[in-house]
Motif scaffolding. Structure first.
Motif, PDB file in Angstrom:
ATOM      1  N   GLY A  17      -2.705  -5.437 -12.895  1.00 40.57           N
ATOM      2  CA  GLY A  17      -2.906  -4.330 -11.986  1.00 40.57           C
ATOM      3  C   GLY A  17      -2.606  -4.725 -10.569  1.00 40.57           C
ATOM      4  N   LYS A  18      -2.440  -3.735  -9.715  1.00 42.49           N
ATOM      5  CA  LYS A  18      -2.131  -3.991  -8.312  1.00 42.49           C
ATOM      6  C   LYS A  18      -3.086  -3.199  -7.432  1.00 42.49           C
ATOM      7  CE  LYS A  18       2.834  -4.543  -9.202  1.00 42.49           C
ATOM      8  NZ  LYS A  18       4.176  -4.054  -8.866  1.00 42.49           N
ATOM      9  N   SER A  19      -3.288  -3.675  -6.235  1.00 37.87           N
ATOM     10  CA  SER A  19      -4.027  -2.900  -5.257  1.00 37.87           C
ATOM     11  C   SER A  19      -3.109  -1.833  -4.698  1.00 37.87           C
ATOM     12  CB  SER A  19      -4.528  -3.829  -4.137  1.00 37.87           C
ATOM     13  OG  SER A  19      -3.456  -4.183  -3.310  1.00 37.87           O
ATOM     14  N   HIS A  20      -3.660  -0.948  -3.883  1.00 35.76           N
ATOM     15  CA  HIS A  20      -2.852   0.130  -3.313  1.00 35.76           C
ATOM     16  C   HIS A  20      -2.586  -0.092  -1.830  1.00 35.76           C
ATOM     17  CE1 HIS A  20      -3.116   2.433  -7.024  1.00 35.76           C
ATOM     18  NE2 HIS A  20      -4.405   2.180  -7.046  1.00 35.76           N
ATOM     19  N   SER A  21      -2.620  -1.379  -1.387  1.00 34.15           N
ATOM     20  CA  SER A  21      -2.326  -1.679   0.011  1.00 34.15           C
ATOM     21  C   SER A  21      -0.822  -1.645   0.235  1.00 34.15           C
ATOM     22  CB  SER A  21      -2.891  -3.069   0.363  1.00 34.15           C
ATOM     23  OG  SER A  21      -2.226  -4.044  -0.391  1.00 34.15           O
ATOM     24  N   LYS A  22      -0.445  -1.758   1.506  1.00 38.46           N
ATOM     25  CA  LYS A  22       0.973  -1.744   1.855  1.00 38.46           C
ATOM     26  C   LYS A  22       1.714  -2.872   1.135  1.00 38.46           C
ATOM     27  CE  LYS A  22       4.074  -1.896   5.835  1.00 38.46           C
ATOM     28  NZ  LYS A  22       4.162  -2.040   7.304  1.00 38.46           N
ATOM     29  N   ASN A  23       1.080  -4.050   1.049  1.00 33.16           N
ATOM     30  CA  ASN A  23       1.635  -5.177   0.323  1.00 33.16           C
ATOM     31  C   ASN A  23       0.788  -5.402  -0.922  1.00 33.16           C
ATOM     32  OD1 ASN A  23       3.583  -5.876   2.407  1.00 33.16           O
ATOM     33  ND2 ASN A  23       1.803  -6.496   3.606  1.00 33.16           N
TER      34      ASN A  23
ATOM     35  N   LEU B  19       3.859 -14.144   6.352  1.00 29.23           N
ATOM     36  CA  LEU B  19       4.322 -12.986   5.584  1.00 29.23           C
ATOM     37  C   LEU B  19       3.270 -11.899   5.456  1.00 29.23           C
ATOM     38  CD1 LEU B  19       6.227 -14.795   2.690  1.00 29.23           C
ATOM     39  CD2 LEU B  19       7.233 -13.542   4.597  1.00 29.23           C
ATOM     40  N   PHE B  20       2.040 -12.291   5.146  1.00 28.98           N
ATOM     41  CA  PHE B  20       0.988 -11.309   4.887  1.00 28.98           C
ATOM     42  C   PHE B  20      -0.321 -11.733   5.553  1.00 28.98           C
ATOM     43  CE2 PHE B  20       3.611 -11.519   0.964  1.00 28.98           C
ATOM     44  CZ  PHE B  20       4.224 -10.277   1.081  1.00 28.98           C
ATOM     45  N   PRO B  21      -1.031 -10.795   6.164  1.00 30.92           N
ATOM     46  CA  PRO B  21      -2.346 -11.131   6.721  1.00 30.92           C
ATOM     47  C   PRO B  21      -3.331 -11.552   5.639  1.00 30.92           C
ATOM     48  CG  PRO B  21      -1.944  -8.750   6.800  1.00 30.92           C
ATOM     49  CD  PRO B  21      -0.656  -9.392   6.430  1.00 30.92           C
ATOM     50  N   GLU B  22      -3.122 -11.058   4.397  1.00 30.86           N
ATOM     51  CA  GLU B  22      -4.013 -11.430   3.294  1.00 30.86           C
ATOM     52  C   GLU B  22      -3.928 -12.920   2.987  1.00 30.86           C
ATOM     53  OE1 GLU B  22      -2.826  -7.095   2.435  1.00 30.86           O
ATOM     54  OE2 GLU B  22      -1.887  -8.895   3.240  1.00 30.86           O
ATOM     55  N   ILE B  23      -2.725 -13.507   3.152  1.00 33.58           N
ATOM     56  CA  ILE B  23      -2.566 -14.950   2.925  1.00 33.58           C
ATOM     57  C   ILE B  23      -3.106 -15.727   4.117  1.00 33.58           C
ATOM     58  CG2 ILE B  23      -0.888 -16.818   2.637  1.00 33.58           C
ATOM     59  CD1 ILE B  23       0.830 -14.933   1.020  1.00 33.58           C
ATOM     60  N   GLN B  24      -2.944 -15.159   5.310  1.00 39.51           N
ATOM     61  CA  GLN B  24      -3.488 -15.815   6.500  1.00 39.51           C
ATOM     62  C   GLN B  24      -5.012 -15.892   6.417  1.00 39.51           C
ATOM     63  OE1 GLN B  24      -2.534 -13.960  10.303  1.00 39.51           O
ATOM     64  NE2 GLN B  24      -2.070 -15.974  11.119  1.00 39.51           N
TER      65      GLN B  24
ATOM     66  N   ASP C  74      -6.786 -15.725   3.487  1.00 36.37           N
ATOM     67  CA  ASP C  74      -7.180 -16.504   2.311  1.00 36.37           C
ATOM     68  C   ASP C  74      -5.920 -16.980   1.596  1.00 36.37           C
ATOM     69  OD1 ASP C  74      -8.238 -17.638   0.067  1.00 36.37           O
ATOM     70  OD2 ASP C  74      -9.354 -15.882  -0.606  1.00 36.37           O
ATOM     71  N   VAL C  75      -5.626 -18.279   1.731  1.00 41.71           N
ATOM     72  CA  VAL C  75      -4.390 -18.820   1.165  1.00 41.71           C
ATOM     73  C   VAL C  75      -4.373 -18.748  -0.361  1.00 41.71           C
ATOM     74  CG1 VAL C  75      -5.080 -21.242   0.926  1.00 41.71           C
ATOM     75  CG2 VAL C  75      -2.713 -20.672   1.533  1.00 41.71           C
ATOM     76  N   ARG C  76      -5.530 -18.538  -0.977  1.00 41.92           N
ATOM     77  CA  ARG C  76      -5.579 -18.401  -2.442  1.00 41.92           C
ATOM     78  C   ARG C  76      -4.838 -17.156  -2.928  1.00 41.92           C
ATOM     79  NH1 ARG C  76     -10.850 -20.779  -5.468  1.00 41.92           N
ATOM     80  NH2 ARG C  76     -11.173 -22.637  -4.174  1.00 41.92           N
ATOM     81  N   ASN C  77      -4.513 -16.287  -2.016  1.00 39.71           N
ATOM     82  CA  ASN C  77      -3.762 -15.077  -2.388  1.00 39.71           C
ATOM     83  C   ASN C  77      -2.272 -15.343  -2.573  1.00 39.71           C
ATOM     84  OD1 ASN C  77      -5.841 -13.089  -2.457  1.00 39.71           O
ATOM     85  ND2 ASN C  77      -5.889 -13.075  -0.214  1.00 39.71           N
ATOM     86  N   VAL C  78      -1.825 -16.576  -2.320  1.00 36.29           N
ATOM     87  CA  VAL C  78      -0.390 -16.854  -2.304  1.00 36.29           C
ATOM     88  C   VAL C  78       0.315 -16.447  -3.593  1.00 36.29           C
ATOM     89  CG1 VAL C  78      -0.734 -19.258  -3.022  1.00 36.29           C
ATOM     90  CG2 VAL C  78       1.372 -18.608  -1.847  1.00 36.29           C
ATOM     91  N   TYR C  79      -0.310 -16.686  -4.726  1.00 32.23           N
ATOM     92  CA  TYR C  79       0.327 -16.342  -5.999  1.00 32.23           C
ATOM     93  C   TYR C  79      -0.092 -14.961  -6.508  1.00 32.23           C
ATOM     94  CZ  TYR C  79       1.949 -21.165  -6.223  1.00 32.23           C
ATOM     95  OH  TYR C  79       2.572 -22.365  -5.957  1.00 32.23           O
ATOM     96  N   ARG C  80      -0.695 -14.172  -5.641  1.00 31.87           N
ATOM     97  CA  ARG C  80      -1.035 -12.791  -5.991  1.00 31.87           C
ATOM     98  C   ARG C  80      -0.053 -11.788  -5.368  1.00 31.87           C
ATOM     99  NH1 ARG C  80      -6.057 -12.212  -8.368  1.00 31.87           N
ATOM    100  NH2 ARG C  80      -7.356 -14.091  -8.346  1.00 31.87           N
ATOM    101  N   PHE C  81       0.947 -12.304  -4.676  1.00 29.02           N
ATOM    102  CA  PHE C  81       1.967 -11.446  -4.083  1.00 29.02           C
ATOM    103  C   PHE C  81       3.289 -11.642  -4.805  1.00 29.02           C
ATOM    104  CE2 PHE C  81      -0.993 -11.351  -0.567  1.00 29.02           C
ATOM    105  CZ  PHE C  81      -0.851 -10.058  -0.088  1.00 29.02           C
ATOM    106  N   LEU C  82       3.817 -10.576  -5.369  1.00 26.58           N
ATOM    107  CA  LEU C  82       5.111 -10.669  -6.037  1.00 26.58           C
ATOM    108  C   LEU C  82       6.220 -10.989  -5.044  1.00 26.58           C
ATOM    109  CD1 LEU C  82       5.156  -7.827  -8.733  1.00 26.58           C
ATOM    110  CD2 LEU C  82       5.246 -10.293  -9.093  1.00 26.58           C
TER     111      LEU C  82
END
Length: 284
Positions: A2-8, A205-210, A212-220
């Protein structure tokens, strides 16, 4: 997935798994790695566009090994011209003061119109460049120079070639620069040198990674960036590792360490495979 509904869109499940709680094991591996050949040092050469974060990666590895922020390789974050001008070997120190069995070589960055010459990179791979050589952006090192190593030892030669590419600039890298990277890769391939790509500046690339770097493999999109590198220069996906370099932090961050240690363990393992292959070839 599943994916979130954010811009990224953020995937609910990562597209690549990594053990975020394995730092001690990987740290032990880096501290205790020794090539089978007595007296051998694993030499890792970093190359890539100017401002990609080559020096910052060296500093980040040293920081992780010491457990504190450390600056050994001079780095510049403006991203314009290459801050590195000399051929420099960086020895990595352990907490107890002893040295690791691997070293880094930092070289001038690649550029479309300026930067390190491909001929000099090829000479470095073969161990022909001596410490302290100042790169000339117009003329490659000549055999009659005092910095030309006529009889390189096994320790002078490179075992791992690491291409450092900024994740936030992949789409705007021009074809001439990509062609240079490809040609350098071909030289390394003919020499059977192990090759890895480090993807830096993932936090840009993304504020979400900035956050929390654990999000790195959650972005396609991170995977798509890596697929572009694969298409452009041919490095396999399993030889590509996104990292978050230390550059503004005054305290260590465990998750930054995880990505750096994971990348370094693979780099060392690939390099050690090269050494073993070379030894078998000499015996046959």
């Amino acid at each position: 997935m599943g994916k979130s509904h954010s811009k990224n869109p953020v995937l609910t499940e990562p597209w690549r798994t990594i053990n975020w709680d394995n730092n001690q094991d990987n740290l032990w591996f880096l501290n205790n790695y020794k090539p089978q050949l007595e007296g051998q040092t694993l030499r890792i050469l970093l190359y890539g566009p100017a401002g990609a974060g080559k020096s910052s990666f060296i500093n980040s590895v040293q920081s992780v090994l010491l457990g504190r922020p450390y600056s050994q390789a001079l780095a510049d974050n403006t991203g314009h011209d290459s801050f590195t001008t000399e051929y420099t070997t960086h020895k990595i120190q352990k907490v107890d003061g002893s040295l690791c069995s691997f070293v880094f070589n930092d070289i001038m960055g690649l550029s479309t119109h300026k930067g390190v010459l491909e001929e000099d990179v090829a000479l470095a791979l073969k161990g022909h460049i001596k410490e302290g050589y100042t790169f000339d952006q117009d003329t490659p090192l000549s055999e009659d120079s005092e910095f030309y190593n006529t009889s390189p030892s096994p320790n002078d030669k490179v075992q791992v070639l690491v291409c450092v590419i900024p994740a936030d600039n992949i789409s705007i890298m021009d074809d001439e620069l990509l062609q240079k990277i490809r040609r350098i890769r071909l030289v390394a391939t003919k020499l059977n040198i192990a090759q890895v790509t480090i993807l830096t500046k993932i936090d840009a690339l993304f504020p979400e990674i900035q956050r929390d770097v654990r999000n790195v493999y959650r972005f396609l999109e991170i995977k798509e960036k890596m697929l572009k590198v694969n298409a452009y220069v041919g490095i396999p996906m399993n030889c590509m590792f996104p990292v978050r370099n230390y550059h503004e932090e005054i305290n260590m961050q465990m998750d930054f360490d995880t990505l750096i240690l994971s990348a370094m363990k693979h780099i060392i393992q690939y390099g050690d495979d090269f050494l073993k292959f070379s030894q078998r070839r000499l015996k046959s």
